[in-house]
Scaffold this motif. Structure first.
Motif, short mmCIF file in Angstrom:
data_model
loop_
_atom_site.label_atom_id
_atom_site.label_comp_id
_atom_site.label_asym_id
_atom_site.label_seq_id
_atom_site.Cartn_x
_atom_site.Cartn_y
_atom_site.Cartn_z
N ARG A 10 -17.68 2.49 -4.87
CA ARG A 10 -16.60 2.19 -3.93
C ARG A 10 -15.70 1.10 -4.51
N ASN A 11 -14.39 1.29 -4.37
CA ASN A 11 -13.40 0.37 -4.91
C ASN A 11 -13.08 -0.70 -3.86
N SER A 12 -13.50 -1.92 -4.09
CA SER A 12 -13.30 -2.99 -3.11
C SER A 12 -11.82 -3.30 -2.89
N TYR A 13 -11.00 -3.08 -3.91
CA TYR A 13 -9.57 -3.39 -3.82
C TYR A 13 -8.86 -2.48 -2.82
N THR A 14 -9.34 -1.26 -2.61
CA THR A 14 -8.62 -0.31 -1.76
C THR A 14 -9.34 -0.04 -0.43
N GLU A 15 -10.25 -0.91 -0.04
CA GLU A 15 -11.00 -0.66 1.20
C GLU A 15 -10.10 -0.62 2.44
N LYS A 16 -8.93 -1.26 2.39
CA LYS A 16 -8.02 -1.27 3.54
C LYS A 16 -6.80 -0.40 3.28
N ILE A 17 -6.92 0.57 2.41
CA ILE A 17 -5.78 1.39 2.03
C ILE A 17 -5.21 2.18 3.20
N ASP A 18 -6.03 2.46 4.21
CA ASP A 18 -5.56 3.21 5.37
C ASP A 18 -4.91 2.32 6.43
N GLN A 19 -4.85 1.01 6.17
CA GLN A 19 -4.29 0.07 7.13
C GLN A 19 -2.98 -0.57 6.66
N VAL A 20 -2.61 -0.33 5.42
CA VAL A 20 -1.42 -0.98 4.87
C VAL A 20 -0.22 -0.05 4.98
N SER A 21 0.98 -0.58 4.67
CA SER A 21 2.19 0.24 4.67
C SER A 21 2.11 1.27 3.56
N THR A 22 2.96 2.28 3.67
CA THR A 22 2.96 3.32 2.64
C THR A 22 3.33 2.74 1.29
N LEU A 23 4.27 1.81 1.26
CA LEU A 23 4.64 1.18 0.00
C LEU A 23 3.45 0.44 -0.60
N GLU A 24 2.74 -0.30 0.21
CA GLU A 24 1.55 -1.02 -0.28
C GLU A 24 0.48 -0.03 -0.75
N MET A 25 0.39 1.09 -0.07
CA MET A 25 -0.58 2.12 -0.46
C MET A 25 -0.31 2.62 -1.87
N VAL A 26 0.95 2.98 -2.13
CA VAL A 26 1.25 3.52 -3.47
C VAL A 26 1.21 2.42 -4.52
N GLN A 27 1.45 1.19 -4.13
CA GLN A 27 1.30 0.07 -5.07
C GLN A 27 -0.16 -0.08 -5.48
N MET A 28 -1.07 0.11 -4.52
CA MET A 28 -2.50 0.06 -4.83
C MET A 28 -2.87 1.16 -5.83
N ILE A 29 -2.38 2.37 -5.55
CA ILE A 29 -2.68 3.50 -6.44
C ILE A 29 -2.13 3.23 -7.83
N ASN A 30 -0.89 2.75 -7.88
CA ASN A 30 -0.26 2.48 -9.16
C ASN A 30 -1.00 1.40 -9.95
N ARG A 31 -1.46 0.37 -9.24
CA ARG A 31 -2.20 -0.70 -9.91
C ARG A 31 -3.47 -0.16 -10.55
N GLU A 32 -4.14 0.75 -9.87
CA GLU A 32 -5.35 1.35 -10.44
C GLU A 32 -5.01 2.28 -11.59
N ASP A 33 -3.91 3.03 -11.46
CA ASP A 33 -3.54 3.96 -12.53
C ASP A 33 -3.23 3.23 -13.84
N ILE A 34 -2.70 2.02 -13.74
CA ILE A 34 -2.35 1.25 -14.93
C ILE A 34 -3.58 1.02 -15.81
N LYS A 35 -4.75 1.00 -15.19
CA LYS A 35 -5.99 0.73 -15.92
C LYS A 35 -6.43 1.89 -16.82
N VAL A 36 -5.86 3.08 -16.58
CA VAL A 36 -6.39 4.28 -17.23
C VAL A 36 -6.16 4.26 -18.75
N ALA A 37 -4.93 3.99 -19.17
CA ALA A 37 -4.65 4.01 -20.61
C ALA A 37 -5.50 2.97 -21.35
N GLU A 38 -5.71 1.83 -20.70
CA GLU A 38 -6.54 0.80 -21.33
C GLU A 38 -8.00 1.24 -21.42
N ALA A 39 -8.43 2.04 -20.46
CA ALA A 39 -9.81 2.56 -20.52
C ALA A 39 -9.98 3.56 -21.65
#
Length: 299
Positions: A10-39
């Motif tokens: 479970r991702n602790s950073y996105t536990e409240k993803i269903d409670q934030v604004s849509t903009l904050e939601m996609v910002q969360m997703i984008n922040r996680e996606d940034i990690k992929v190339a580094e992985a």
């Protein structure tokens, strides 16, 4: 040994993803996606090793075979299906198999991924041998269908490569080369079509593209094996010849007409200042690699 990074965590950073604004939601997703190339970065040596192994076997008549289930299987199918239009490869050179067969490309086929024997049968039916390379794709690294296919491929002497987003994982036990980009927990727990799928797509892009580059399917970064079968591709072919030779599009089109619309032949003919027939002969002698054709002496 790398630390484990479980795709079901479970991702602790996105536990409240269903409670934030849509903009904050996609910002969360984008922040996680940034990690992929580094992985993917730590896996580059293994990816390079895999490319060299696949290319060497293809030069001996082998194939690249992807086997996966669900999203992983669909990504393999996508990568394989893009090779013929991009690199003018025959459809049987890069192929993919997915648990559940063709229906599973667009529909979930319950239980298909749990069938280890089905994976074995896929590889058996393809008559895999020591010239082939088989990439087992499974985000979790546990999928029985994939494990069965990899076991059979290893038994038959193929180069077997694992691609998973967990480490250690059972998939690695059957692989000669292990690729494991650890992207961490998904934005939505267990939804591996997200970061894990993106990481797998990046790796598959590298495997197929890198292999084709090693096989001479490009000159510089130009797709010189394009087949001019329609108006769009004829225009692209002329553009490629113009860029490779440093001439105008009009000159490139005239050159292509003299070379039976063969892009590689046109480039070698112009750069080596030789007739089309000699350019074609050189290319045949060096298995279609332009740089080699430019440096070899005529037979």
């Amino acid at each position: 040994m790398k630390p484990g990074s479980y795709t079901e965590a479970r991702n602790s950073y996105t536990e409240k993803i269903d409670q934030v604004s849509t903009l904050e939601m996609v910002q969360m997703i984008n922040r996680e996606d940034i990690k992929v190339a580094e992985a993917v970065r730590p896996e580059l040596p293994a990816i390079a090793l895999a490319i060299d192994g696949i290319a060497a076997r293809m030069q001996s008549g082998g194939r690249l075979i992807y086997i996966g289930a669900g999203t992983s299987g669909r990504l393999g199918i996508l990568d394989a299906s893009e090779c013929p239009p991009t690199f003018s490869t025959p459809p049987e050179l890069v192929i993919a198999r997915i648990a559940g067969g063709k229906r599973a490309i667009t529909n979930a086929v319950e239980g298909a991924e749990d069938d280890l024997e089905a994976g074995r049968r896929e590889i058996e039916a393809l008559e895999v041998n020591e010239k082939d390379s088989v990439v087992g794709i499974a985000a979790s690294g546990h999928t029985p269908y994939v494990l069965g296919g990899m076991q059979e491929a290893r038994h038959r002497g193929a180069l077997v490569i694992s691609l998973a987003c967990n480490h250690p994982a059972p998939i690695e036990e059957h692989a000669e080369i292990v690729i494991a980009p650890l992207v961490g927990p998904e934005v939505v727990t267990g939804s591996t079509r997200l970061k894990a799928g993106t990481a797998q797509k990046l790796v598959l892009n590298m495997l197929s593209t890198g292999t084709m580059i090693r096989l001479g399917k490009t000159y510089s970064n130009l797709m010189v094996d394009v087949q001019m079968t329609n108006l769009k591709l004829r225009a692209r072919g002329a553009r490629i010849v113009a860029q490779a030779c440093g001439i105008s599009d009009a000159e490139a089109r005239r050159l292509l007409e003299k070379c039976d619309n063969e892009v590689k032949t046109a480039i070698v003919s112009y750069l080596a200042d030789i007739p089309a027939a000699r350019a074609r002969s050189r290319l045949t002698a060096v298995h279609g690699v332009i740089r080699k054709a430019l440096s070899v002496k005529d037979l």
